[in-house]
Design an enzyme around this catalytic site. Structure first.
Site: not given
Length: 188
Positions: A11, A82, A84, A139, A141, A164-165
């Site tokens: 993401m 998208e 996936q 990330c 970090c 999925v959301e």
């Protein structure tokens, strides 16, 4: 010679923005591009939209695979966002476009979900794509982020739920594997 590409990233790795920029480059050279996304992505019907504001009209993958090869032969490139969310049969169809019509198909998507499980479309793209490329993001970090963590309203990682959301960008963050494993979503 055309290829099937899978460009994946966590993401926030600018997958959709990259897809739209590639489409722009093709069009700038007078080439005909078809943009598609799976119907499962209901956030904006008929539009491929990036968070930075770029957008272009698109069709659904499910409508794409219903078209005859003759109808699709007029395109110089097909770009799928998208990816996936694609099914095995969709990815198989993409291989036919590449192999039978010599049309490059460039797919963008996530590799894994918030539980580090492969999505169906990603699994078959990893198996059948001619070229696999990672789009990078970082990330908190500073390490490379390859994991998609789903978080609750308090910023804690969620480990269960539907795969999925949609439309919940604020519920996901990208983490390196170390911090994903440690369930550490930010500095203490």
């Amino acid at each position: 010679m055309a290829k099937l590409y899978f460009r994946y990233g966590a993401m926030g790795s600018s997958k959709t923005a990259n897809a739209l920029m590639v489409a722009y480059n093709y069009k700038e050279r007078g080439k005909k591009v078809l943009l598609a996304k799976p119907k499962l992505d209901t956030r904006e019907v008929g539009v491929m939209h990036s968070r930075i504001g770029l957008e272009q009209p698109c069709i659904y993958v499910e409508d794409l695979v219903e078209k005859s090869l003759d109808e699709l032969n007029k395109y110089d490139c097909i770009i799928v966002d998208e990816a996936q969310f694609c099914k095995k049969e969709d990815v198989k169809f993409f291989t036919r476009l590449v192999d039978d019509l010599d049309i490059p198909v460039i797919c963008y998507g996530l590799r894994t979900d918030f539980q580090m499980n492969l999505f169906e479309g990603s699994m078959w793209l990893l198996a059948w794509a001619d070229k696999i490329e990672e789009l990078k993001t970082v990330c908190w970090c500073g390490r490379g982020a390859r994991c998609n963590a789903r978080i609750d309203a308090d910023g804690n990682m969620v480990s269960s739920g539907e795969q999925v959301e949609l439309g919940a960008n604020e519920r996901y963050i990208s983490l390196c594997r170390k911090h994903f494993t440690e369930r550490k979503t930010g500095p203490v």
